[in-house]
Design a protein around this motif. Structure first.
Motif, PDB file in Angstrom:
ATOM      1  N   ALA A 275      -1.543   6.234  -6.470  1.00  0.00           N
ATOM      2  CA  ALA A 275      -2.743   6.785  -5.852  1.00  0.00           C
ATOM      3  C   ALA A 275      -2.687   8.292  -5.694  1.00  0.00           C
ATOM      4  O   ALA A 275      -3.128   8.840  -4.700  1.00  0.00           O
ATOM      5  CB  ALA A 275      -2.968   6.129  -4.489  1.00  0.00           C
TER       6      ALA A 275
ATOM      7  N   SER B 223       0.817  -1.214   0.000  1.00  0.00           N
ATOM      8  CA  SER B 223       0.000   0.000   0.000  1.00  0.00           C
ATOM      9  C   SER B 223       0.852   1.266   0.000  1.00  0.00           C
ATOM     10  O   SER B 223       0.495   2.267  -0.606  1.00  0.00           O
ATOM     11  CB  SER B 223      -0.946  -0.001   1.201  1.00  0.00           C
ATOM     12  OG  SER B 223      -0.207   0.001   2.402  1.00  0.00           O
TER      13      SER B 223
ATOM     14  N   GLU C  76      -6.926   3.356  -2.360  1.00  0.00           N
ATOM     15  CA  GLU C  76      -5.871   2.658  -3.076  1.00  0.00           C
ATOM     16  C   GLU C  76      -6.443   1.414  -3.746  1.00  0.00           C
ATOM     17  O   GLU C  76      -7.379   0.798  -3.239  1.00  0.00           O
ATOM     18  CB  GLU C  76      -4.731   2.283  -2.122  1.00  0.00           C
ATOM     19  CG  GLU C  76      -4.029   3.513  -1.559  1.00  0.00           C
ATOM     20  CD  GLU C  76      -3.017   3.158  -0.494  1.00  0.00           C
ATOM     21  OE1 GLU C  76      -3.019   1.993  -0.035  1.00  0.00           O
ATOM     22  OE2 GLU C  76      -2.222   4.037  -0.109  1.00  0.00           O
TER      23      GLU C  76
ATOM     24  N   ARG D 107       0.534   4.085  -2.724  1.00  0.00           N
ATOM     25  CA  ARG D 107       0.132   5.440  -2.354  1.00  0.00           C
ATOM     26  C   ARG D 107       1.017   6.472  -3.046  1.00  0.00           C
ATOM     27  O   ARG D 107       0.556   7.510  -3.499  1.00  0.00           O
ATOM     28  CB  ARG D 107       0.221   5.592  -0.831  1.00  0.00           C
ATOM     29  CG  ARG D 107      -0.230   6.952  -0.340  1.00  0.00           C
ATOM     30  CD  ARG D 107      -0.605   6.959   1.127  1.00  0.00           C
ATOM     31  NE  ARG D 107       0.260   6.166   1.943  1.00  0.00           N
ATOM     32  CZ  ARG D 107      -0.125   5.057   2.567  1.00  0.00           C
ATOM     33  NH1 ARG D 107      -1.341   4.613   2.421  1.00  0.00           N
ATOM     34  NH2 ARG D 107       0.710   4.375   3.313  1.00  0.00           N
TER      35      ARG D 107
END
Length: 528
Positions: free
Chosen positions: A59, A51, A316, A55
């Motif tokens: 994202a 993640s 995300e 990010r």
């Protein structure tokens, strides 16, 4: 594996056991790495180990501040909880409304409450769910099951001559019977997100409160728990949904292109093309094999199908989600609450299959405010108003961005749908008018203003109501009537969104005096 058309089974990618989704996310990610090609059994929840990388590189947000200024009533400051439900699990449905993100320019939810201020759906728009069937007796879904009005229940006769006897609530193409009961949970889970019974004081909230769900069972499990289906059943299920009035078909499965023969793919393409030509919107997940070779999956890869990827509460992308040119749009798909067979609501689940129902539900809301739209127009409204994620503009990871129900509905030209189209007033022998007043109602209020006018001097129209749905009140002024008799007048209703679908609408009004009050039993109709 052996794939062919006809009666032999081919496998679709589904979890072997929905109980697996209770496993914590990091362990799920590790399992996915070790069994990357094992049909990702149980991979409806995925780790967010990557993640931090996502990010920073995928994202990046592009706030819709400019876009929000284009639409009347759009709020760039994020959702405000306006229309609320009394469903006790609504607070757990971050995918519909996330209170923790209120005030942000772009939120992880689809902004459902603001959309519900405009409409909660209509019974005229039907969503067909082609998957493992649905729990027909679930207390949060049973009232929403589509009913075939052309069939007489339990008479053993194919009343509508569609080849299916007593198909009152859809059809089970696996067992070839009239009870498409879900034995696996996938279809029930999807149906709950799109259209669970809402504001009924139990369970969860669905996106399209009033939209019927048509269950079409085409999937089952094999001996090892893998989801399987026959292409003949898939094709027949699509055609059944189209022939029985579904306006949206949620195809809850995906299969890798190398697992389809040329004949199977051609059969699927033909059925999809027929549905598209009939004006049906088709929605499917883009698959959860993004970390396992990222294959092209069907039916999402077909041009007529909206391919949906999944995002989490941090906006995300689900790491295992498929990516490519077949991704149209993103929707919440991680750690979601919905319905399961036997009246259950737990455990939560994740996957692109559970992102896709959001698109089906919002499409139903759009058609509720303007049933004259084409499927392409509905698709475009969702794409063009999505919250941009990832690279600016379209990209193959998030498509056009994260689905925003409120923005899509605010951008949709609302259709004036007044009711009734005829009013009748009667004056008795004592000069009392019955009823004393009547209302002309427009159920679609969001983003639409309208007015009513008349040339009949004896009709009085009082202004728009402040309540929802909006209305005008019509009364009769007898002081302008020179003689008793029978009078006819018209009220013209028009909206501020004048277009081909939103032309003037006419309400016919009849005023009639009781015979005892008139010198002559009947008098000519006088138009004033």
């Amino acid at each position: 594996m052996d794939y062919s058309t006809g009666n032999e089974n081919w496998q679709t990618s589904k979890p072997a056991d929905l109980q697996r989704i209770t496993v914590d996310i990091p362990r799920r990610f590790s399992r996915l790495q070790m069994n990357a090609v094992d049909h990702i059994k149980g991979a409806h929840t995925h780790a967010m180990r990557n993640s931090r990388w996502l990010r920073s590189s995928l994202a990046r947000l592009l706030p819709l501040l400019l876009l929000a200024g284009l639409f009347s009533g759009a709020d760039a400051a994020g959702p405000h909880l306006t229309t609320q439900t009394n469903d006790p699990l609504f607070g757990d449905q971050w995918n519909l409304y996330d209170p923790d993100s209120a005030g942000q320019a772009i939120t992880p939810d689809i902004n459902a409450p603001t959309a519900w201020d405009i409409t909660t759906g209509t019974f005229e728009t039907v969503i067909a769910v082609l998957d493992s069937g649905v729990d027909l007796d679930h207390p949060d879904l049973s009232s929403k099951i589509w009913t075939n009005d052309d069939e007489i229940p339990d008479n053993g006769i194919d009343d509508d001559n569609n080849g299916k006897v007593d198909d009152i609530n859809g059809w089970d193409f696996v067992e070839n019977d009239n009870r498409p009961q879900d034995e696996d949970g996938w279809g029930t889970f999807m149906a709950g997100i799109a259209g669970a019974a809402t504001n009924n004081g139990i369970g969860i909230s669905g996106i399209a409160w009033n939209t019927p769900i048509m269950p079409v069972r085409v999937l089952t499990r094999d001996d090892v728990g893998q989801a399987t289906a026959r292409m003949d059943d898939i094709v027949a299920g699509i055609r059944y949904a189209v022939d029985n009035g579904a306006r949206i078909i949620l195809l809850g499965f995906y299969v890798e292109e190398w697992n389809l023969t040329a004949a199977q793919r051609a059969a699927l393409e033909e059925a999809i093309s027929e549905a598209d030509s009939a004006g049906v919107l088709l929605v499917a997940p883009v698959g959860d094999h993004g970390l396992a070779g990222n294959p092209t999956v069907y039916p999402a890869a077909l041009p007529a199908v909206m391919g949906v990827t999944a995002t989490d509460r941090n906006r995300e992308r689900l790491p295992a989600a498929g990516h490519g040119s077949f991704v149209d749009i993103a929707a919440p798909g991680v750690n979601l609450r919905s319905l399961l067979p036997e009246g259950r609501y737990d455990p939560p689940a994740s996957g692109t299959e559970f992102a896709a129902p959001h698109v089906a539900g919002v499409a139903a809301l759009i058609w509720a405010v303007n049933p004259s739209l084409t499927a392409d127009q509905v698709r475009d409204f969702m794409r063009e108003t999505a919250d941009d994620l990832g690279m600016p503009g379209y990209d193959e990871f998030f498509g056009f961005g994260l689905l925003n129900a409120a923005m899509a509905l605010q951008a949709t030209p609302h259709l004036l749908q007044i009711t009734p189209h005829e009013l009748h007033f009667l004056v008795n022998e004592f000069g009392v008018i019955s009823p004393p007043s009547q209302r002309i109602i427009n159920p679609n209020t969001g983003g639409l203003t309208w007015q009513a006018r008349t040339q009949a001097k004896w009709l009085v129209i009082e202004g728009l109501s402040e309540t929802t749905p909006s209305s005008v009140t019509v009364t009769v002024d007898l002081s302008t009537i020179p003689n008793c008799g029978r009078y006819a007048g018209q009220i013209i209703v028009e909206s501020n969104q004048r277009n081909r679908a939103n032309g003037e609408q006419v309400v016919d009004v009849i005023l009639e005096f009781a015979k005892a009050t008139c010198e002559h039993a009947y008098m000519p109709i006088l138009k004033r």
